[in-house]
Design a protein around this motif. Structure first.
Motif, PDB file in Angstrom:
ATOM      1  N   GLU A  67     -22.913   0.683 -76.796  1.00 32.78           N
ATOM      2  CA  GLU A  67     -21.912  -0.382 -76.885  1.00 32.78           C
ATOM      3  C   GLU A  67     -20.625   0.058 -77.570  1.00 32.78           C
ATOM      4  O   GLU A  67     -19.829  -0.784 -77.971  1.00 32.78           O
ATOM      5  N   HIS A  68     -20.390   1.369 -77.720  1.00 33.81           N
ATOM      6  CA  HIS A  68     -19.137   1.869 -78.263  1.00 33.81           C
ATOM      7  C   HIS A  68     -18.491   2.816 -77.252  1.00 33.81           C
ATOM      8  O   HIS A  68     -19.186   3.505 -76.518  1.00 33.81           O
ATOM      9  N   ARG A  69     -17.179   2.835 -77.259  1.00 35.00           N
ATOM     10  CA  ARG A  69     -16.462   3.760 -76.382  1.00 35.00           C
ATOM     11  C   ARG A  69     -16.758   5.187 -76.808  1.00 35.00           C
ATOM     12  O   ARG A  69     -16.595   5.551 -77.971  1.00 35.00           O
ATOM     13  N   ASP A  70     -17.197   5.992 -75.857  1.00 35.18           N
ATOM     14  CA  ASP A  70     -17.548   7.372 -76.165  1.00 35.18           C
ATOM     15  C   ASP A  70     -16.278   8.223 -76.206  1.00 35.18           C
ATOM     16  O   ASP A  70     -15.345   8.017 -75.435  1.00 35.18           O
ATOM     17  N   THR A  71     -16.257   9.183 -77.140  1.00 34.70           N
ATOM     18  CA  THR A  71     -15.149  10.121 -77.226  1.00 34.70           C
ATOM     19  C   THR A  71     -15.710  11.532 -77.365  1.00 34.70           C
ATOM     20  O   THR A  71     -16.888  11.724 -77.702  1.00 34.70           O
ATOM     21  N   SER A  72     -14.859  12.507 -77.159  1.00 29.53           N
ATOM     22  CA  SER A  72     -15.292  13.900 -77.262  1.00 29.53           C
ATOM     23  C   SER A  72     -15.435  14.354 -78.710  1.00 29.53           C
ATOM     24  O   SER A  72     -15.922  15.459 -78.967  1.00 29.53           O
ATOM     25  N   GLU A  73     -15.051  13.525 -79.652  1.00 29.44           N
ATOM     26  CA  GLU A  73     -15.104  13.909 -81.065  1.00 29.44           C
ATOM     27  C   GLU A  73     -16.513  14.299 -81.493  1.00 29.44           C
ATOM     28  O   GLU A  73     -16.709  15.246 -82.265  1.00 29.44           O
ATOM     29  N   ARG A  74     -17.518  13.591 -80.977  1.00 34.85           N
ATOM     30  CA  ARG A  74     -18.898  13.866 -81.384  1.00 34.85           C
ATOM     31  C   ARG A  74     -19.357  15.262 -80.969  1.00 34.85           C
ATOM     32  O   ARG A  74     -20.269  15.833 -81.574  1.00 34.85           O
ATOM     33  N   LEU A  75     -18.751  15.826 -79.930  1.00 36.22           N
ATOM     34  CA  LEU A  75     -19.201  17.125 -79.418  1.00 36.22           C
ATOM     35  C   LEU A  75     -18.999  18.242 -80.435  1.00 36.22           C
ATOM     36  O   LEU A  75     -19.683  19.261 -80.373  1.00 36.22           O
ATOM     37  N   GLY A  76     -18.083  18.049 -81.372  1.00 34.13           N
ATOM     38  CA  GLY A  76     -17.850  19.048 -82.393  1.00 34.13           C
ATOM     39  C   GLY A  76     -18.693  18.843 -83.638  1.00 34.13           C
ATOM     40  O   GLY A  76     -18.548  19.595 -84.613  1.00 34.13           O
ATOM     41  N   ARG A  77     -19.587  17.852 -83.614  1.00 30.45           N
ATOM     42  CA  ARG A  77     -20.428  17.551 -84.776  1.00 30.45           C
ATOM     43  C   ARG A  77     -21.841  18.077 -84.555  1.00 30.45           C
ATOM     44  O   ARG A  77     -22.409  17.929 -83.482  1.00 30.45           O
ATOM     45  N   ASP A  78     -22.407  18.663 -85.594  1.00 30.95           N
ATOM     46  CA  ASP A  78     -23.779  19.158 -85.516  1.00 30.95           C
ATOM     47  C   ASP A  78     -24.780  18.016 -85.619  1.00 30.95           C
ATOM     48  O   ASP A  78     -25.827  18.046 -84.982  1.00 30.95           O
ATOM     49  N   GLY A 219     -40.429  19.291 -66.686  1.00 26.49           N
ATOM     50  CA  GLY A 219     -40.847  20.129 -67.796  1.00 26.49           C
ATOM     51  C   GLY A 219     -39.743  20.942 -68.426  1.00 26.49           C
ATOM     52  O   GLY A 219     -40.015  21.801 -69.269  1.00 26.49           O
ATOM     53  N   GLU A 220     -38.499  20.685 -68.055  1.00 25.45           N
ATOM     54  CA  GLU A 220     -37.382  21.456 -68.588  1.00 25.45           C
ATOM     55  C   GLU A 220     -36.778  20.768 -69.811  1.00 25.45           C
ATOM     56  O   GLU A 220     -36.841  19.546 -69.949  1.00 25.45           O
ATOM     57  N   ALA A 221     -36.202  21.556 -70.702  1.00 26.93           N
ATOM     58  CA  ALA A 221     -35.676  21.052 -71.971  1.00 26.93           C
ATOM     59  C   ALA A 221     -34.555  20.042 -71.751  1.00 26.93           C
ATOM     60  O   ALA A 221     -33.835  20.089 -70.749  1.00 26.93           O
ATOM     61  N   MET A 222     -34.417  19.136 -72.726  1.00 35.47           N
ATOM     62  CA  MET A 222     -33.386  18.106 -72.675  1.00 35.47           C
ATOM     63  C   MET A 222     -32.521  18.205 -73.925  1.00 35.47           C
ATOM     64  O   MET A 222     -32.821  17.586 -74.939  1.00 35.47           O
ATOM     65  N   PRO A 223     -31.448  18.966 -73.912  1.00 32.12           N
ATOM     66  CA  PRO A 223     -30.552  18.996 -75.071  1.00 32.12           C
ATOM     67  C   PRO A 223     -29.796  17.675 -75.194  1.00 32.12           C
ATOM     68  O   PRO A 223     -29.476  17.031 -74.183  1.00 32.12           O
ATOM     69  N   PHE A 224     -29.530  17.273 -76.427  1.00 36.32           N
ATOM     70  CA  PHE A 224     -28.831  16.011 -76.675  1.00 36.32           C
ATOM     71  C   PHE A 224     -27.430  16.270 -77.211  1.00 36.32           C
ATOM     72  O   PHE A 224     -27.072  17.389 -77.548  1.00 36.32           O
ATOM     73  N   ASN A 225     -26.648  15.195 -77.255  1.00 35.50           N
ATOM     74  CA  ASN A 225     -25.219  15.244 -77.584  1.00 35.50           C
ATOM     75  C   ASN A 225     -24.475  16.086 -76.559  1.00 35.50           C
ATOM     76  O   ASN A 225     -23.648  16.938 -76.898  1.00 35.50           O
ATOM     77  N   GLN A 226     -24.761  15.827 -75.285  1.00 32.65           N
ATOM     78  CA  GLN A 226     -24.073  16.498 -74.195  1.00 32.65           C
ATOM     79  C   GLN A 226     -22.793  15.747 -73.816  1.00 32.65           C
ATOM     80  O   GLN A 226     -22.659  14.554 -74.074  1.00 32.65           O
ATOM     81  N   ALA A 227     -21.875  16.455 -73.192  1.00 35.55           N
ATOM     82  CA  ALA A 227     -20.634  15.812 -72.748  1.00 35.55           C
ATOM     83  C   ALA A 227     -20.940  14.653 -71.806  1.00 35.55           C
ATOM     84  O   ALA A 227     -20.307  13.589 -71.873  1.00 35.55           O
ATOM     85  N   ASP A 228     -21.906  14.850 -70.925  1.00 37.12           N
ATOM     86  CA  ASP A 228     -22.406  13.784 -70.058  1.00 37.12           C
ATOM     87  C   ASP A 228     -23.773  13.394 -70.617  1.00 37.12           C
ATOM     88  O   ASP A 228     -24.769  14.073 -70.357  1.00 37.12           O
ATOM     89  N   PRO A 229     -23.851  12.332 -71.416  1.00 34.61           N
ATOM     90  CA  PRO A 229     -25.055  12.066 -72.218  1.00 34.61           C
ATOM     91  C   PRO A 229     -26.189  11.399 -71.447  1.00 34.61           C
ATOM     92  O   PRO A 229     -26.601  10.273 -71.746  1.00 34.61           O
ATOM     93  N   TYR A 230     -26.717  12.120 -70.474  1.00 31.45           N
ATOM     94  CA  TYR A 230     -27.816  11.593 -69.678  1.00 31.45           C
ATOM     95  C   TYR A 230     -28.881  12.663 -69.500  1.00 31.45           C
ATOM     96  O   TYR A 230     -28.593  13.860 -69.505  1.00 31.45           O
ATOM     97  N   VAL A 231     -30.117  12.227 -69.344  1.00 28.63           N
ATOM     98  CA  VAL A 231     -31.233  13.134 -69.122  1.00 28.63           C
ATOM     99  C   VAL A 231     -31.820  12.850 -67.743  1.00 28.63           C
ATOM    100  O   VAL A 231     -31.776  11.726 -67.251  1.00 28.63           O
ATOM    101  N   ARG A 232     -32.395  13.891 -67.146  1.00 35.51           N
ATOM    102  CA  ARG A 232     -32.886  13.807 -65.776  1.00 35.51           C
ATOM    103  C   ARG A 232     -34.361  13.432 -65.774  1.00 35.51           C
ATOM    104  O   ARG A 232     -35.250  14.266 -65.683  1.00 35.51           O
ATOM    105  N   GLY A 233     -34.617  12.141 -65.869  1.00 28.93           N
ATOM    106  CA  GLY A 233     -36.003  11.704 -65.930  1.00 28.93           C
ATOM    107  C   GLY A 233     -36.616  12.035 -67.275  1.00 28.93           C
ATOM    108  O   GLY A 233     -35.973  12.600 -68.163  1.00 28.93           O
TER     109      GLY A 233
END
Length: 255
Positions: A67-78, A219-233
């Motif tokens: 429910e918040h507008r996404d920005t690229s700022e988070r991509l630089g955060r660990d 069975g493949e890994a799902m990294p989070f905090n991606q630029a496109d924040p979606y996972v494939r199943g």
């Protein structure tokens, strides 16, 4: 350890849960985002409360929420908080007790803390998994397995083919579904559809804390905090069953 983060997240979830339950009891307005996706004033109010609590306590962390507008700022955060104020808005509006407030924290792209709270049932699931090992893989017993799936996926027959002997149980919120699995209900959780990171981050952290393995459906890994924040199943189970199910789905893909 993440003791302070867990304490703040639990308190925030409980406080938001009181407000969400009050709005549902007193009558809640709702509409649709982008013309189709349900959103209620409870989603917005909970989002405001969670954002204030978590970013107030940890101002250097990134933020990703439905429910918040996404920005690229988070991509630089660990460290990034990944939050769904109400996962299962449809069930919430229908009065079905299968929705949840979902708060996840990812560090280095890995969900390491999860809080899932169901205000309708009073259930609270919380754990951190910075050092949680996976369970020892088990061998197949030949017994039937119970797979937790989406209520809508089950109702509309949108599930992928499943191995013989599989029984399914439909649960509305995927965050709640994962929390139930982490607490010992069912043998696996599955979704053949893509999911937003905020739907699953907290639940995956809970499952990892319980020694379960989480991946996409193949069975493949799902990294989070991606630029496109979606996972494939989604596929979550103890490691032995997870490997068997992932192999089953990869064979379907090749065919």
């Amino acid at each position: 350890m993440l003791e302070q983060e867990l304490m703040v997240a639990v308190d925030a979830a409980l406080e938001a849960g009181v407000e969400v339950a009050r709005l549902r009891r007193d009558g809640v307005r709702y509409g649709r985002k982008d013309g189709w996706e349900l959103v209620s004033e409870a989603d917005i109010r909970a989002a405001e409360m969670l954002h204030a609590a978590l970013t107030g306590a940890f101002p250097s962390d990134g933020w990703l929420s439905e429910e918040h507008r996404d920005t690229s700022e988070r991509l630089g955060r660990d460290r990034v908080w990944i939050v769904d104020p109400i996962d299962g808005t449809r069930e919430y509006l229908q009065g079905i007790d299968e929705y949840a407030i979902s708060i996840g924290l990812a560090i280095g792209g890995l969900p390491v803390l999860g809080v899932v709270h169901n205000p309708a049932t009073g259930e609270l699931f919380a754990a951190e998994c910075l050092s949680a090992p996976e369970r020892v893989p088990t061998e197949s017993t030949g017994h039937s397995i119970e797979v937790l799936v989406g209520r809508g996926e089950q109702l509309h027959d949108e599930l992928p083919p499943l191995p013989e002997g599989t029984e399914t149980r439909g649960v509305g919120s995927v965050a709640y579904r994962l929390a139930l699995l982490a607490s010992g209900q069912g043998n696996a959780a599955l979704s053949g559809h893509g999911r937003a990171e905020w739907d699953v981050a907290a639940g995956i952290a809970l499952c990892r804390a319980a020694g379960l393995r989480a991946s996409d459906i193949f069975g493949e890994a799902m990294p989070f905090n991606q630029a496109d924040p979606y996972v494939r199943g989604l596929l979550v189970a103890e490691p032995g069953l997870h490997s068997r199910l992932a192999t089953f789905f990869r064979r379907l893909r090749r065919e």
